[in-house]
Write a protein that holds these residues in place. Sequence first.
Motif, PDB file in Angstrom:
ATOM      1  N   THR A  17       0.850  -1.208   0.000  1.00 27.03           N
ATOM      2  CA  THR A  17       0.000   0.000   0.000  1.00 27.03           C
ATOM      3  C   THR A  17       0.877   1.247   0.000  1.00 27.03           C
ATOM      4  N   LEU A  18       1.926   1.230   0.814  1.00 30.06           N
ATOM      5  CA  LEU A  18       2.802   2.404   0.864  1.00 30.06           C
ATOM      6  C   LEU A  18       3.557   2.584  -0.458  1.00 30.06           C
ATOM      7  N   ARG A  19       3.890   1.462  -1.090  1.00 27.99           N
ATOM      8  CA  ARG A  19       4.551   1.582  -2.401  1.00 27.99           C
ATOM      9  C   ARG A  19       3.587   2.210  -3.425  1.00 27.99           C
ATOM     10  N   ILE A  20       2.292   1.859  -3.298  1.00 28.21           N
ATOM     11  CA  ILE A  20       1.288   2.465  -4.213  1.00 28.21           C
ATOM     12  C   ILE A  20       1.241   3.980  -3.979  1.00 28.21           C
ATOM     13  N   VAL A  21       1.289   4.370  -2.692  1.00 30.37           N
ATOM     14  CA  VAL A  21       1.261   5.807  -2.380  1.00 30.37           C
ATOM     15  C   VAL A  21       2.473   6.504  -3.006  1.00 30.37           C
ATOM     16  N   ASP A  22       3.666   5.856  -2.841  1.00 29.54           N
ATOM     17  CA  ASP A  22       4.875   6.463  -3.427  1.00 29.54           C
ATOM     18  C   ASP A  22       4.760   6.561  -4.950  1.00 29.54           C
ATOM     19  N   LEU A  23       4.227   5.504  -5.558  1.00 27.05           N
ATOM     20  CA  LEU A  23       4.081   5.513  -7.021  1.00 27.05           C
ATOM     21  C   LEU A  23       3.092   6.594  -7.458  1.00 27.05           C
ATOM     22  N   TYR A  24       2.027   6.745  -6.647  1.00 23.28           N
ATOM     23  CA  TYR A  24       1.024   7.765  -6.964  1.00 23.28           C
ATOM     24  C   TYR A  24       1.659   9.161  -6.912  1.00 23.28           C
ATOM     25  N   ALA A  25       2.487   9.377  -5.859  1.00 18.60           N
ATOM     26  CA  ALA A  25       3.161  10.684  -5.732  1.00 18.60           C
ATOM     27  C   ALA A  25       4.098  10.910  -6.915  1.00 18.60           C
ATOM     28  N   GLU A  26       4.793   9.857  -7.338  1.00 22.32           N
ATOM     29  CA  GLU A  26       5.722   9.989  -8.471  1.00 22.32           C
ATOM     30  C   GLU A  26       4.930  10.336  -9.741  1.00 22.32           C
ATOM     31  N   ARG A  27       3.783   9.669  -9.902  1.00 18.70           N
ATOM     32  CA  ARG A  27       2.935   9.914 -11.073  1.00 18.70           C
ATOM     33  C   ARG A  27       2.454  11.367 -11.094  1.00 18.70           C
ATOM     34  N   LEU A  28       2.037  11.838  -9.898  1.00 20.40           N
ATOM     35  CA  LEU A  28       1.518  13.203  -9.795  1.00 20.40           C
ATOM     36  C   LEU A  28       2.593  14.227 -10.150  1.00 20.40           C
ATOM     37  N   SER A  29       3.832  13.962  -9.723  1.00 23.85           N
ATOM     38  CA  SER A  29       4.865  14.957 -10.024  1.00 23.85           C
ATOM     39  C   SER A  29       5.157  14.958 -11.536  1.00 23.85           C
ATOM     40  N   LEU A  30       5.027  13.792 -12.183  1.00 18.97           N
ATOM     41  CA  LEU A  30       5.187  13.765 -13.651  1.00 18.97           C
ATOM     42  C   LEU A  30       4.042  14.529 -14.327  1.00 18.97           C
ATOM     43  N   VAL A  31       2.824  14.342 -13.786  1.00 15.26           N
ATOM     44  CA  VAL A  31       1.648  15.039 -14.352  1.00 15.26           C
ATOM     45  C   VAL A  31       1.858  16.551 -14.271  1.00 15.26           C
ATOM     46  N   ARG A  32       2.406  17.002 -13.134  1.00 17.33           N
ATOM     47  CA  ARG A  32       2.610  18.450 -12.983  1.00 17.33           C
ATOM     48  C   ARG A  32       3.621  18.977 -14.010  1.00 17.33           C
ATOM     49  N   LYS A  33       4.653  18.167 -14.290  1.00 13.21           N
ATOM     50  CA  LYS A  33       5.637  18.588 -15.316  1.00 13.21           C
ATOM     51  C   LYS A  33       4.959  18.672 -16.687  1.00 13.21           C
ATOM     52  N   VAL A  34       4.110  17.678 -16.967  1.00  9.80           N
ATOM     53  CA  VAL A  34       3.374  17.701 -18.242  1.00  9.80           C
ATOM     54  C   VAL A  34       2.495  18.950 -18.301  1.00  9.80           C
ATOM     55  N   ALA A  35       1.856  19.260 -17.161  1.00 11.74           N
ATOM     56  CA  ALA A  35       0.956  20.423 -17.112  1.00 11.74           C
ATOM     57  C   ALA A  35       1.715  21.700 -17.452  1.00 11.74           C
ATOM     58  N   GLU A  36       2.937  21.825 -16.902  1.00 11.33           N
ATOM     59  CA  GLU A  36       3.744  23.027 -17.182  1.00 11.33           C
ATOM     60  C   GLU A  36       4.052  23.135 -18.672  1.00 11.33           C
ATOM     61  N   LEU A  37       4.497  21.997 -19.253  1.00 11.53           N
ATOM     62  CA  LEU A  37       4.833  22.017 -20.685  1.00 11.53           C
ATOM     63  C   LEU A  37       3.612  22.343 -21.545  1.00 11.53           C
ATOM     64  N   LYS A  38       2.452  21.757 -21.160  1.00 12.36           N
ATOM     65  CA  LYS A  38       1.230  22.016 -21.937  1.00 12.36           C
ATOM     66  C   LYS A  38       0.841  23.484 -21.843  1.00 12.36           C
ATOM     67  N   ALA A  39       0.967  24.036 -20.621  1.00 14.92           N
ATOM     68  CA  ALA A  39       0.590  25.447 -20.442  1.00 14.92           C
ATOM     69  C   ALA A  39       1.487  26.322 -21.311  1.00 14.92           C
ATOM     70  N   GLU A  40       2.806  26.008 -21.334  1.00 14.99           N
ATOM     71  CA  GLU A  40       3.747  26.789 -22.163  1.00 14.99           C
ATOM     72  C   GLU A  40       3.355  26.745 -23.634  1.00 14.99           C
ATOM     73  N   ARG A  41       2.882  25.556 -24.067  1.00 10.82           N
ATOM     74  CA  ARG A  41       2.565  25.390 -25.495  1.00 10.82           C
ATOM     75  C   ARG A  41       1.101  25.649 -25.817  1.00 10.82           C
ATOM     76  N   GLY A  42       0.320  26.024 -24.791  1.00 10.72           N
ATOM     77  CA  GLY A  42      -1.105  26.320 -24.999  1.00 10.72           C
ATOM     78  C   GLY A  42      -1.916  25.092 -25.377  1.00 10.72           C
ATOM     79  N   LEU A  43      -1.520  23.901 -24.894  1.00 11.69           N
ATOM     80  CA  LEU A  43      -2.249  22.670 -25.233  1.00 11.69           C
ATOM     81  C   LEU A  43      -3.354  22.394 -24.221  1.00 11.69           C
ATOM     82  N   PRO A  44      -4.442  21.721 -24.640  1.00 17.42           N
ATOM     83  CA  PRO A  44      -5.544  21.459 -23.701  1.00 17.42           C
ATOM     84  C   PRO A  44      -5.171  20.449 -22.625  1.00 17.42           C
ATOM     85  N   VAL A  45      -5.941  20.461 -21.532  1.00 17.18           N
ATOM     86  CA  VAL A  45      -5.677  19.563 -20.411  1.00 17.18           C
ATOM     87  C   VAL A  45      -5.805  18.108 -20.849  1.00 17.18           C
TER      88      VAL A  45
END
Length: 452
Positions: A17-45
């Motif tokens: 369960t704790l490994r799932i939490v860590d993986l979820y946190a890792e996934r979220l930080s990747l999502v945030r990086k994608v969000a930044e790149l999309k915002a820079e390029r004006g791409l939809p969510v």
Amino acid sequence: MNDMNLDDLRARIRDVTLRIVDLYAERLSLVRKVAELKAERGLPVRNREVESDLWRSVLARCGEAGLDEYDCRRIFNFLISSSISAQVPEGGGAGPHVEVFRRAKEIERSGEKVYHLEVGEPPWSFPPNVLDSLVEAVKRGETRYGTSLGLPRFKEAASEWLSHRDGVDARPERVIPTPGSKYAIFSILSTFLRPGDRIGLMLPAWPAYRGMAAHLSLEMVEIRSMREVERLRGVSAFILCSPNNPDGRVWTRKELEELSEILRENDALLISDDAYAELSFVDRMAPARIYENTLSVNTLSKAFGMTGFRLGYVMGDEERVRKLSKFLGLTITNVPEFLQEAGASALESARDWTGRVKENLASYLDLAMRKLEGAPLEMNRPDGALYLFPRVELEGFSSMDFAFRLLEESRIAVAPGSGFGPYDDRLRITYASPDADQGLRLLREALQSWRS
Ligand code: PLP
């Protein structure tokens, strides 16, 4: 199995369960990086192709692991909706002016007078026949459950008024009552849009639109003038308000046509917030006359002074009205029928009533322009609605700082401009307020002596 085994297994479950939490946190930080790149390029969510591709991989992996497809879909949906939430900026609730209002009410409870220039509460009461209708309906027993489609009398009165006011086909079947127009807009967004959909907005705008969009994980595409209209290509809906809160601006026919052209490409929905339609000083073109895919959202709060009744109505094509009735049936069952009776009476007297209200409003506006003369404000005379939205000509001015200090030091409540978009150098002032006479004088004096 003995107890040792049970403990051992529990420890391993905890570990996984704790490994799932860590993986979820890792996934979220990747999502945030994608969000930044999309915002820079004006791409939809959302990108449906990427999502479908991911779903296919997840489904295959679930199959290999012998997982149930239903569980698999639930995990996938959870991850996608968390990705959307992480990419949509936090909404500020109903807006900072509501915070100012809350604090003002707190001060009043301690027995002090506050001058209210922050909320859109009109100074007039409702038409005199409203109260009789309400009481008679209650006495007749119209206090039971009703249907979400609404009372025929209310729908007919709204239909007649809208046909006259906007020159549109507003047959009763195209009208549905709602508990105020704020909930009407929320109902429309909930019924017709999905998380990640793009929704256009012209700034400055009423803060609740952004709050609702954030709540529903919708992505806002905000423009500040018609020069940016091309950015709206691909939106699923657009919200406009004419006359607009906060600056009173009325959309011209040409602007509505330009907007429609873009919306039509995608069959997008136009949500026309007509809260101030009765309070226009200039000729107003109803958006529903220009664009066929329009839901017109109306309220009895403003022109009819019925804020506390929480009564509004939506007009649009029959199919959408039926869908909306399902959402309303699910969430509120129906708008109380005795309130609809009261609203019907108000709407039946609308022609006469709104004419008088507009004269009254014009005299409030004249008074405000006089009272604020000499204040360090740059402002235009608004086309309509209840507000002024001036730029404050003071070095280092911040509307948030000013509004909260003004309330604490001078007991005057105004709405910070920053709640309506990037307008921290502006204030929204409700000029049509019972406190206008004294309040505006005190505001001018406070601005003249203000040191930030
Ligand atoms: N729309 C706009 C632009 C408003 O300014 C307001 C209230 O201030 C509303 C809708 C909501 O009105 P109600 O929910 O009272 O009908």
